[in-house]
Design an enzyme around this catalytic site. Sequence first.
Site, PDB file in Angstrom:
ATOM      1  N   GLN A  93    -159.246 -65.246  -6.568  1.00 35.34           N
ATOM      2  CA  GLN A  93    -157.995 -64.905  -5.881  1.00 35.34           C
ATOM      3  C   GLN A  93    -158.228 -64.701  -4.389  1.00 35.34           C
ATOM      4  OE1 GLN A  93    -155.562 -61.924  -7.822  1.00 35.34           O
ATOM      5  NE2 GLN A  93    -156.299 -62.469  -9.850  1.00 35.34           N
ATOM      6  N   GLY A  94    -159.349 -64.063  -4.042  1.00 36.90           N
ATOM      7  CA  GLY A  94    -159.636 -63.771  -2.637  1.00 36.90           C
ATOM      8  C   GLY A  94    -159.800 -65.046  -1.815  1.00 36.90           C
ATOM      9  N   SER A 147    -163.278 -54.055 -12.374  1.00 34.80           N
ATOM     10  CA  SER A 147    -163.269 -54.220 -13.828  1.00 34.80           C
ATOM     11  C   SER A 147    -162.351 -53.136 -14.402  1.00 34.80           C
ATOM     12  CB  SER A 147    -164.686 -54.087 -14.375  1.00 34.80           C
ATOM     13  OG  SER A 147    -165.109 -52.745 -14.258  1.00 34.80           O
ATOM     14  N   GLN A 151    -161.630 -49.430 -12.889  1.00 35.55           N
ATOM     15  CA  GLN A 151    -160.312 -48.962 -12.419  1.00 35.55           C
ATOM     16  C   GLN A 151    -160.077 -47.537 -12.893  1.00 35.55           C
ATOM     17  OE1 GLN A 151    -157.131 -51.723 -13.365  1.00 35.55           O
ATOM     18  NE2 GLN A 151    -158.315 -53.473 -12.649  1.00 35.55           N
ATOM     19  N   HIS A 172    -153.943 -57.251 -14.784  1.00 34.57           N
ATOM     20  CA  HIS A 172    -153.969 -56.942 -16.215  1.00 34.57           C
ATOM     21  C   HIS A 172    -153.160 -55.663 -16.396  1.00 34.57           C
ATOM     22  CE1 HIS A 172    -155.293 -57.245 -20.229  1.00 34.57           C
ATOM     23  NE2 HIS A 172    -156.525 -56.817 -20.149  1.00 34.57           N
ATOM     24  N   SER A 318    -157.762 -89.444 -40.562  1.00 36.26           N
ATOM     25  CA  SER A 318    -157.625 -90.268 -41.777  1.00 36.26           C
ATOM     26  C   SER A 318    -156.640 -89.616 -42.750  1.00 36.26           C
ATOM     27  CB  SER A 318    -158.980 -90.417 -42.454  1.00 36.26           C
ATOM     28  OG  SER A 318    -159.349 -89.179 -43.033  1.00 36.26           O
TER      29      SER A 318
HETATM   30  N1  LIG Z   1    -162.233 -62.309 -15.747  1.00 34.84           N
HETATM   31  C1  LIG Z   1    -161.121 -62.862 -16.221  1.00 34.84           C
HETATM   32  O1  LIG Z   1    -161.172 -63.942 -16.822  1.00 34.84           O
HETATM   33  C2  LIG Z   1    -159.774 -62.200 -16.007  1.00 34.84           C
HETATM   34  C3  LIG Z   1    -158.625 -62.956 -16.221  1.00 34.84           C
HETATM   35  C4  LIG Z   1    -157.390 -62.392 -15.950  1.00 34.84           C
HETATM   36  C5  LIG Z   1    -157.332 -61.067 -15.533  1.00 34.84           C
HETATM   37  N2  LIG Z   1    -158.477 -60.335 -15.370  1.00 34.84           N
HETATM   38  C6  LIG Z   1    -158.361 -58.961 -14.892  1.00 34.84           C
HETATM   39  O2  LIG Z   1    -158.731 -58.924 -13.519  1.00 34.84           O
HETATM   40  C7  LIG Z   1    -159.326 -57.659 -13.201  1.00 34.84           C
HETATM   41  C8  LIG Z   1    -160.704 -57.892 -12.640  1.00 34.84           C
HETATM   42  O3  LIG Z   1    -161.495 -58.466 -13.650  1.00 34.84           O
HETATM   43  P1  LIG Z   1    -162.837 -59.259 -13.348  1.00 34.84           P
HETATM   44  O4  LIG Z   1    -163.228 -59.947 -14.620  1.00 34.84           O
HETATM   45  O5  LIG Z   1    -162.699 -60.013 -12.080  1.00 34.84           O
HETATM   46  O6  LIG Z   1    -163.813 -58.020 -13.116  1.00 34.84           O
HETATM   47  P2  LIG Z   1    -165.376 -58.073 -13.011  1.00 34.84           P
HETATM   48  O7  LIG Z   1    -165.863 -59.457 -12.796  1.00 34.84           O
HETATM   49  O8  LIG Z   1    -165.918 -57.303 -14.137  1.00 34.84           O
HETATM   50  O9  LIG Z   1    -165.499 -57.320 -11.587  1.00 34.84           O
HETATM   51  C9  LIG Z   1    -166.104 -56.172 -11.488  1.00 34.84           C
HETATM   52  C10 LIG Z   1    -165.892 -55.632 -10.077  1.00 34.84           C
HETATM   53  O10 LIG Z   1    -165.747 -54.242 -10.254  1.00 34.84           O
HETATM   54  C11 LIG Z   1    -166.707 -53.597  -9.417  1.00 34.84           C
HETATM   55  N3  LIG Z   1    -167.132 -52.349 -10.057  1.00 34.84           N
HETATM   56  C12 LIG Z   1    -167.596 -52.170 -11.316  1.00 34.84           C
HETATM   57  N4  LIG Z   1    -167.839 -50.862 -11.530  1.00 34.84           N
HETATM   58  C13 LIG Z   1    -167.517 -50.208 -10.381  1.00 34.84           C
HETATM   59  C14 LIG Z   1    -167.503 -48.856  -9.970  1.00 34.84           C
HETATM   60  N5  LIG Z   1    -167.876 -47.872 -10.815  1.00 34.84           N
HETATM   61  N6  LIG Z   1    -167.100 -48.569  -8.719  1.00 34.84           N
HETATM   62  C15 LIG Z   1    -166.704 -49.528  -7.867  1.00 34.84           C
HETATM   63  N7  LIG Z   1    -166.676 -50.843  -8.192  1.00 34.84           N
HETATM   64  C16 LIG Z   1    -167.074 -51.167  -9.432  1.00 34.84           C
HETATM   65  C17 LIG Z   1    -167.850 -54.585  -9.278  1.00 34.84           C
HETATM   66  O11 LIG Z   1    -168.562 -54.285  -8.090  1.00 34.84           O
HETATM   67  P3  LIG Z   1    -170.159 -54.200  -8.044  1.00 34.84           P
HETATM   68  O12 LIG Z   1    -170.657 -55.605  -7.915  1.00 34.84           O
HETATM   69  O13 LIG Z   1    -170.412 -53.373  -6.858  1.00 34.84           O
HETATM   70  O14 LIG Z   1    -170.600 -53.584  -9.352  1.00 34.84           O
HETATM   71  C18 LIG Z   1    -167.084 -55.899  -9.191  1.00 34.84           C
HETATM   72  O15 LIG Z   1    -166.681 -56.152  -7.874  1.00 34.84           O
HETATM   73  C19 LIG Z   1    -159.329 -56.867 -14.504  1.00 34.84           C
HETATM   74  O16 LIG Z   1    -158.166 -56.086 -14.560  1.00 34.84           O
HETATM   75  C20 LIG Z   1    -159.282 -57.956 -15.566  1.00 34.84           C
HETATM   76  O17 LIG Z   1    -158.750 -57.520 -16.804  1.00 34.84           O
HETATM   77  C21 LIG Z   1    -159.696 -60.875 -15.571  1.00 34.84           C
END
Ligand SMILES: NC(=O)c1ccc[n+]([C@@H]2O[C@H](COP(=O)([O-])OP(=O)(O)OC[C@H]3O[C@@H](n4cnc5c(N)ncnc54)[C@H](OP(=O)(O)O)[C@@H]3O)[C@@H](O)[C@H]2O)c1
Length: 396
Positions: A93-94, A147, A151, A172, A318
């Site tokens: 997205q970014g 994640s 959140q 989400h 078939s």
């Molecule tokens: N992945 C998919 O296919 C998908 C599809 C649709 C919607 N979504 C939704 O989009 C959202 C993001 O999902 P994602 O899959 O992109 O997440 P993700 O890949 O698991 O991203 C994790 C992010 O959260 C940060 N993070 C984790 N623990 C943290 C903490 N304690 N404090 C601060 N930062 C922390 C990580 O930073 P660090 O690197 O610093 O740990 C990283 O930038 C969620 O709501 C998910 O349900 C995901």
Amino acid sequence: MYRSTAVNLARTSKQSARALSSIAKRPALRAALNNLNTLPKTTQSVRGLKKINFAGVEEVVHERADWPREKLLEYFKNDTMALIGYGSQGYGQGLNLRDNGLNVIIGVREGGASWKAAIEDGWVPGENLFPIKEAIAKGTIIMNLLSDAAQSATWPELKPLITEGKTLYFSHGFSPVFKELTKVDPPTNVDVILAAPKGSGRTVRSLFKEGRGINSSYAVWNDVTGKAEERAIALAVAIGSGYIYQTTFEKEVYSDLYGERGCLMGGIHGMFLAQYEVLRENGHSPSEAFNETVEEATQSLYPLIGKYGMDYMYDACSTTARRGALDWYPVFKDNLKPVFQKLYASVRDGSETQRSLDFNSQPNYREELEKELEIIRNMEIWRVGKEVRKLRPENN
Ligand SMILES: NC(=O)c1ccc[n+]([C@@H]2O[C@H](COP(=O)([O-])OP(=O)(O)OC[C@H]3O[C@@H](n4cnc5c(N)ncnc54)[C@H](OP(=O)(O)O)[C@@H]3O)[C@@H](O)[C@H]2O)c1
């Protein structure tokens, strides 16, 4: 057992004539091919689709052609999008927002894996890459793409920064819908919206780069400005969506958690394993069991379902295969439906959310996940798959 009509069509003109005459006698194939000719060549070519009739039910669907780039730039000219988290969705997205020319900054933990990844992708510390709280302070639209477990963990610190006049965005419904468990209670004095791409962040990015858009859903949780819906749709387009389906936060999260545990991932994996094991218990070789369970499914039949529909897939097989499948699908449905009902109940009552929060907020969750993935990697079926993939026609 599978005959590809498409391949027949491409061979010789004699064969093509024969195939065409056979298509003429088969209504499902004919309908699918007719549809191919009437489908829009690009999403840009159909404008103004707002209500679409899906098998008798009218639903609201928006499309990106209503939001050309110039309109997006004008609409968001006073906004700073603070995208928090740079994982899968943050990345897709970014970068799409940035390539669309919008004013976007990234907020992640300084020095963490995401911070490094963002720098590699050209985000510059102090310019458009900041620690989380600083980014939120600078942003007018706060896009919470941490994640789901993060959140919840960070909410007590982040909530006070989401002040009146800002918009809060999620991809989400998880955090606000299950707020009793996640403790993420969005402020009531800001717009709270959702755009949820139906695919991974990598796909959000790759489709955008191909000039196409991923399908997404959108929803509104709070509308204090009267513009929340419009902002959700515009943002969905800005992040790279093509068609955008209306939903609610609740429906989005229930269907998403249910689907990924069911047919999308867990259910299909369980079904593959069960079928493979019975074949092996009955003396079939690993390659035969794999080919009849996974390889033919993913390489031949599922793509047909995806492209033209289930009836087309039946029609392309078939008569023997078709008869058996027609007799057995109700047996599977009847036996599996109670499992799906149990699963849906487990999603609705928050059990799946609690499990996810408990597991994914452990400090060693990545190591624990890796252990489980290693078990899958070492299963006979998936080790066989690795070898079978090497023998695919394209590798000959
Ligand atoms: N992945 C998919 O296919 C998908 C599809 C649709 C919607 N979504 C939704 O989009 C959202 C993001 O999902 P994602 O899959 O992109 O997440 P993700 O890949 O698991 O991203 C994790 C992010 O959260 C940060 N993070 C984790 N623990 C943290 C903490 N304690 N404090 C601060 N930062 C922390 C990580 O930073 P660090 O690197 O610093 O740990 C990283 O930038 C969620 O709501 C998910 O349900 C995901």
